[in-house]
Design an enzyme around this catalytic site. Sequence first.
Site, PDB file in Angstrom:
ATOM      1  N   GLY A  93       0.802  -1.214   0.000  1.00 17.24           N
ATOM      2  CA  GLY A  93       0.000   0.000   0.000  1.00 17.24           C
ATOM      3  C   GLY A  93       0.835   1.264   0.000  1.00 17.24           C
ATOM      4  O   GLY A  93       0.295   2.361   0.044  1.00 17.24           O
ATOM      5  N   CYS A  94       2.145   1.110  -0.027  1.00 18.45           N
ATOM      6  CA  CYS A  94       3.049   2.261  -0.079  1.00 18.45           C
ATOM      7  C   CYS A  94       3.589   2.386  -1.503  1.00 18.45           C
ATOM      8  O   CYS A  94       3.894   1.380  -2.138  1.00 18.45           O
ATOM      9  CB  CYS A  94       4.210   2.085   0.894  1.00 18.45           C
ATOM     10  SG  CYS A  94       3.692   2.014   2.605  1.00 18.45           S
ATOM     11  N   ALA A  95       3.713   3.615  -1.973  1.00 17.28           N
ATOM     12  CA  ALA A  95       4.239   3.843  -3.317  1.00 17.28           C
ATOM     13  C   ALA A  95       5.716   3.453  -3.402  1.00 17.28           C
ATOM     14  O   ALA A  95       6.184   2.964  -4.421  1.00 17.28           O
ATOM     15  CB  ALA A  95       4.058   5.303  -3.717  1.00 17.28           C
TER      16      ALA A  95
END
Length: 142
Positions: A49-51
């Site tokens: 969920g983190c870029a």
Amino acid sequence: MASAAFEEIAETFEFLEDWEERYRHVIELGKAMAPLDDALKVPATKVEGCASQVWLFPRIEGAGPAARFDFEGESDAMIVRGLIAVLHALYAGLSVTEVLAVDAEAELGRLGLNEHLSQQRSNGVRAMVERIRLLAAEAAAA
């Protein structure tokens, strides 16, 4: 219910004049963190969920609801590494029960992060908070 280390960050943010200075401070906090051992950068510690690439490795001392929570973390992005340092200041040293009681959105809101991070970064912070809460909940149940 933030830790003393987080309160210190909040006080520093009040002193800094503008967001650019605060942004630089967050990056400096990240640079001051010890690097995460490459052996701990595995799929099980990666935060989805983190870029950018983010890993959080828990360090729980004790067992059950009174266990002390700590973690190590790292990211390939400087600002995200700094955000990990901010989260570390927020949570490290609390009991797992206290970790679950922290209103991270409100505490981080005190720093003005919500208004100054991109939507992607905000989503990444939420994903890291969710992972921390999950780790604390698992430790509390153990």
